[in-house]
Write a protein that holds these residues in place. Structure first.
Motif, mmCIF file in Angstrom:
data_model
loop_
_atom_site.group_PDB
_atom_site.id
_atom_site.type_symbol
_atom_site.label_atom_id
_atom_site.label_comp_id
_atom_site.label_asym_id
_atom_site.label_seq_id
_atom_site.Cartn_x
_atom_site.Cartn_y
_atom_site.Cartn_z
ATOM 1 N N THR A 115 0.858 -1.183 0.000
ATOM 2 C CA THR A 115 0.000 0.000 0.000
ATOM 3 C C THR A 115 0.896 1.236 0.000
ATOM 4 O O THR A 115 1.779 1.368 0.849
ATOM 5 C CB THR A 115 -0.906 0.016 1.240
ATOM 6 O OG1 THR A 115 -1.708 -1.166 1.251
ATOM 7 C CG2 THR A 115 -1.810 1.232 1.232
ATOM 8 N N LEU A 116 0.682 2.121 -0.963
ATOM 9 C CA LEU A 116 1.549 3.281 -1.111
ATOM 10 C C LEU A 116 0.709 4.553 -1.239
ATOM 11 O O LEU A 116 -0.276 4.581 -1.976
ATOM 12 C CB LEU A 116 2.464 3.136 -2.324
ATOM 13 C CG LEU A 116 3.462 4.271 -2.588
ATOM 14 C CD1 LEU A 116 4.783 3.737 -3.120
ATOM 15 C CD2 LEU A 116 2.903 5.315 -3.573
ATOM 16 N N TYR A 117 1.111 5.593 -0.514
ATOM 17 C CA TYR A 117 0.505 6.910 -0.644
ATOM 18 C C TYR A 117 1.594 7.914 -0.992
ATOM 19 O O TYR A 117 2.730 7.814 -0.524
ATOM 20 C CB TYR A 117 -0.170 7.338 0.664
ATOM 21 C CG TYR A 117 -1.321 6.459 1.082
ATOM 22 C CD1 TYR A 117 -2.584 6.631 0.525
ATOM 23 C CD2 TYR A 117 -1.144 5.461 2.035
ATOM 24 C CE1 TYR A 117 -3.651 5.820 0.910
ATOM 25 C CE2 TYR A 117 -2.193 4.646 2.427
ATOM 26 C CZ TYR A 117 -3.440 4.825 1.856
ATOM 27 O OH TYR A 117 -4.488 4.015 2.233
ATOM 28 N N GLN A 162 -9.082 14.501 -6.840
ATOM 29 C CA GLN A 162 -9.173 13.200 -6.170
ATOM 30 C C GLN A 162 -7.814 12.781 -5.611
ATOM 31 O O GLN A 162 -7.715 12.263 -4.480
ATOM 32 C CB GLN A 162 -9.679 12.136 -7.155
ATOM 33 C CG GLN A 162 -11.053 12.408 -7.744
ATOM 34 C CD GLN A 162 -12.160 11.695 -6.989
ATOM 35 O OE1 GLN A 162 -12.302 11.840 -5.782
ATOM 36 N NE2 GLN A 162 -12.941 10.919 -7.701
ATOM 37 N N TYR A 163 -6.771 13.012 -6.401
ATOM 38 C CA TYR A 163 -5.415 12.677 -5.923
ATOM 39 C C TYR A 163 -5.040 13.520 -4.715
ATOM 40 O O TYR A 163 -4.511 13.008 -3.708
ATOM 41 C CB TYR A 163 -4.366 12.868 -7.026
ATOM 42 C CG TYR A 163 -3.000 13.056 -6.420
ATOM 43 C CD1 TYR A 163 -2.325 11.972 -5.859
ATOM 44 C CD2 TYR A 163 -2.444 14.327 -6.290
ATOM 45 C CE1 TYR A 163 -1.116 12.153 -5.210
ATOM 46 C CE2 TYR A 163 -1.237 14.510 -5.647
ATOM 47 C CZ TYR A 163 -0.585 13.418 -5.105
ATOM 48 O OH TYR A 163 0.595 13.601 -4.440
ATOM 49 N N ILE A 169 -1.768 7.405 -6.154
ATOM 50 C CA ILE A 169 -1.093 7.756 -7.403
ATOM 51 C C ILE A 169 -1.816 7.249 -8.642
ATOM 52 O O ILE A 169 -1.512 7.696 -9.745
ATOM 53 C CB ILE A 169 0.364 7.262 -7.410
ATOM 54 C CG1 ILE A 169 0.435 5.730 -7.356
ATOM 55 C CG2 ILE A 169 1.156 7.895 -6.279
ATOM 56 C CD1 ILE A 169 1.842 5.188 -7.554
ATOM 57 N N ASN A 170 -2.784 6.336 -8.474
ATOM 58 C CA ASN A 170 -3.495 5.852 -9.656
ATOM 59 C C ASN A 170 -4.255 6.979 -10.351
ATOM 60 O O ASN A 170 -4.504 6.925 -11.558
ATOM 61 C CB ASN A 170 -4.451 4.715 -9.297
ATOM 62 C CG ASN A 170 -5.502 5.134 -8.286
ATOM 63 O OD1 ASN A 170 -5.182 5.401 -7.127
ATOM 64 N ND2 ASN A 170 -6.758 5.191 -8.698
ATOM 65 N N ARG A 353 1.697 16.869 -16.797
ATOM 66 C CA ARG A 353 2.814 16.143 -17.384
ATOM 67 C C ARG A 353 3.374 15.168 -16.359
ATOM 68 O O ARG A 353 3.175 15.319 -15.161
ATOM 69 C CB ARG A 353 3.877 17.126 -17.861
ATOM 70 C CG ARG A 353 3.373 17.980 -19.027
ATOM 71 C CD ARG A 353 4.364 19.013 -19.492
ATOM 72 N NE ARG A 353 5.618 18.435 -19.942
ATOM 73 C CZ ARG A 353 6.495 19.069 -20.717
ATOM 74 N NH1 ARG A 353 6.248 20.308 -21.132
ATOM 75 N NH2 ARG A 353 7.622 18.505 -21.067
ATOM 76 N N LEU A 354 4.064 14.166 -16.833
ATOM 77 C CA LEU A 354 4.546 13.077 -15.990
ATOM 78 C C LEU A 354 5.244 13.613 -14.738
ATOM 79 O O LEU A 354 6.278 14.262 -14.823
ATOM 80 C CB LEU A 354 5.515 12.205 -16.787
ATOM 81 C CG LEU A 354 6.052 10.951 -16.073
ATOM 82 C CD1 LEU A 354 4.931 9.948 -15.857
ATOM 83 C CD2 LEU A 354 7.186 10.335 -16.888
ATOM 84 N N TYR A 355 4.653 13.324 -13.581
ATOM 85 C CA TYR A 355 5.240 13.728 -12.301
ATOM 86 C C TYR A 355 4.459 13.087 -11.166
ATOM 87 O O TYR A 355 3.237 12.991 -11.226
ATOM 88 C CB TYR A 355 5.190 15.258 -12.119
ATOM 89 C CG TYR A 355 6.487 15.846 -11.607
ATOM 90 C CD1 TYR A 355 6.979 15.505 -10.352
ATOM 91 C CD2 TYR A 355 7.215 16.748 -12.371
ATOM 92 C CE1 TYR A 355 8.173 16.039 -9.879
ATOM 93 C CE2 TYR A 355 8.409 17.287 -11.906
ATOM 94 C CZ TYR A 355 8.890 16.928 -10.663
ATOM 95 O OH TYR A 355 10.064 17.455 -10.208
ATOM 96 N N ILE A 356 5.174 12.616 -10.168
ATOM 97 C CA ILE A 356 4.600 12.242 -8.880
ATOM 98 C C ILE A 356 5.362 13.031 -7.829
ATOM 99 O O ILE A 356 6.585 12.981 -7.792
ATOM 100 C CB ILE A 356 4.750 10.733 -8.578
ATOM 101 C CG1 ILE A 356 3.992 9.888 -9.606
ATOM 102 C CG2 ILE A 356 4.232 10.410 -7.186
ATOM 103 C CD1 ILE A 356 4.189 8.381 -9.411
ATOM 104 N N PRO A 357 4.632 13.828 -6.975
ATOM 105 C CA PRO A 357 3.191 14.046 -6.868
ATOM 106 C C PRO A 357 2.646 14.891 -8.025
ATOM 107 O O PRO A 357 3.237 14.838 -9.109
ATOM 108 C CB PRO A 357 3.057 14.748 -5.514
ATOM 109 C CG PRO A 357 4.363 15.473 -5.345
ATOM 110 C CD PRO A 357 5.398 14.588 -5.982
ATOM 111 N N ALA A 358 1.595 15.662 -7.795
ATOM 112 C CA ALA A 358 0.904 16.332 -8.898
ATOM 113 C C ALA A 358 1.573 17.641 -9.286
ATOM 114 O O ALA A 358 0.908 18.652 -9.527
ATOM 115 C CB ALA A 358 -0.558 16.573 -8.530
#
Length: 370
Positions: A115-117, A162-163, A169-170, A353-358
């Motif tokens: 489980t990841l947040y 929602q994120y 991350i989904n 664009r591609l990034y975690i977090p937002a």
């Protein structure tokens, strides 16, 4: 800011947002050990929130190359494999940001096993983005949602909300947009752009723009306050033999003044409440009345002030806009509404664009010719 003048059509976000509990609330009730992945400012911010919510930290781990006997916040820094050898079932909380595809794939692989947040904490400013915060600003969120120009923007906007509430991350995985889709599909730069780049860093956005215009442009103004970044920017412009480029070693602001600035020699340099006074300029002052056709701003949480400092330029010339809307909690609704207020003749798009977090979530505004 008066939002009643904006059209409210269709279903509101109150019926679409399904995440009502933050990851902090979920972690508060978690019985499994909770490990933080990462060190540095991000981990410190998350641990501060953990203390507020009385969430216990079981330990810290980092990518294998960064362990090397390190300790952080009183914890010995482990490798993930070491924790997996000791504990079968635990929760991972991501404490850093990345846009490297290999690292994002690694994070996604961890999320398949554990489980990841990836909690949302503001880059600048205080407070957390909670469901209650969303409800408190529901009129503004709905106003932005209903004025967006296409369904994809509305899908991205909903997923970002929602994120930000859930830390899952989904919600980000399905809204990543490649530069091609943004430049060719939305911005459509020409070979005659008068480009203003606020937060020019080392010239990365200029490189990207010139790739799509085949190295053709009319003029460029590049603003970068950080000393080391500015030197990299100068070197890039010189080595690339770029003509008609004006470099401005200053911060972007709503007027010409001096402000305290904190240099970090990277993307996180920013204006602050104390420090050495540094020149700050407005776009309207820098460009005078040049026919700006493309204005980009990524100024570490001071986009609102930069937009106000570009009021005349935006009103007179209606340049294409690319504005970062992820630094402060309120940016995601306040900045789109501000753009519409400065000039109602804009169509608004939002892409991530591609990034975690937002991070790297941007507002793209195009003049509406109708």
């Amino acid at each position: 800011m008066n939002i009643t003048s904006f059209p409210l059509k269709g279903k509101g976000l109150e019926s679409l947002v399904t995440e009502t509990k933050t990851c902090w609330e979920v972690l508060q009730k978690e019985k499994r050990p909770i490990f933080i992945y990462g060190m540095g400012d991000g981990a410190e911010k998350i641990m501060t929130v953990f203390r507020q919510y009385h969430i216990a930290v079981a330990g810290i781990f980092a990518s294998d190359a960064f362990v090397r006997g390190h300790s952080f916040a009183g914890f010995r820094v482990h490798k993930l494999s070491e924790i997996e050898d000791m504990i079968e079932n635990f929760v991972v909380v991501l404490a850093f940001g990345t846009n490297y595809p290999d690292m994002i794939q690694h994070i996604q692989n961890i999320a398949k096993k554990h489980t990841l947040y990836a909690p949302d904490v503001p880059v600048i400013g205080e407070g957390l983005f909670t469901y209650q915060y969303f409800l408190e600003h529901l009129p503004e969120f709905n106003a932005v949602y209903r004025m967006l120009a296409d369904d994809e923007s509305r899908r991205v906007y909903l997923n970002i909300i929602q994120y930000k509430i859930s830390g899952k991350i989904n919600y980000l995985e399905t809204i990543n947009h490649e530069p091609d889709a943004i430049f060719r599909g939305i911005l459509k730069p020409t070979r005659n752009e008068c480009f203003v780049d606020l937060g020019a860093y080392n010239g990365d956005t200029i490189r990207e723009l010139l790739y799509y215009t085949h190295q053709k442009y009319y003029s460029i103004h590049a603003v970068e306050p950080d000393r080391k970044n500015f030197k990299k920017l100068e070197r890039y412009v010189t080595e690339s033999n770029l003509k008609h480029v004006k470099l401005h070693h200053c911060a972007a602001w709503c007027k010409d003044t001096e402000l305290p600035f904190r240099s970090k020699s990277g993307r996180n340099s920013s204006l602050t409440t104390e420090g050495e006074l540094f020149p700050a300029r407005s776009v309207d002052s820098l460009v005078h009345n040049e026919p700006v056709s493309f204005l980009k701003m990524d100024v570490e949480g001071f986009e609102r002030e930069a937009l106000c400092g570009a009021f005349k330029t935006i009103y007179r010339h209606k340049p294409k806009l690319c504005v970062s809307i992820y630094h402060r909690n309120q940016d995601i609704f306040e900045l789109p509404l501000l753009v519409k207020m400065l000039n109602p003749k804009y169509k608004l798009y939002i892409r991530h664009r591609l990034y975690i977090p937002a991070w790297d979530t941007n507002l793209y505004a195009l003049p509406d010719e109708n």
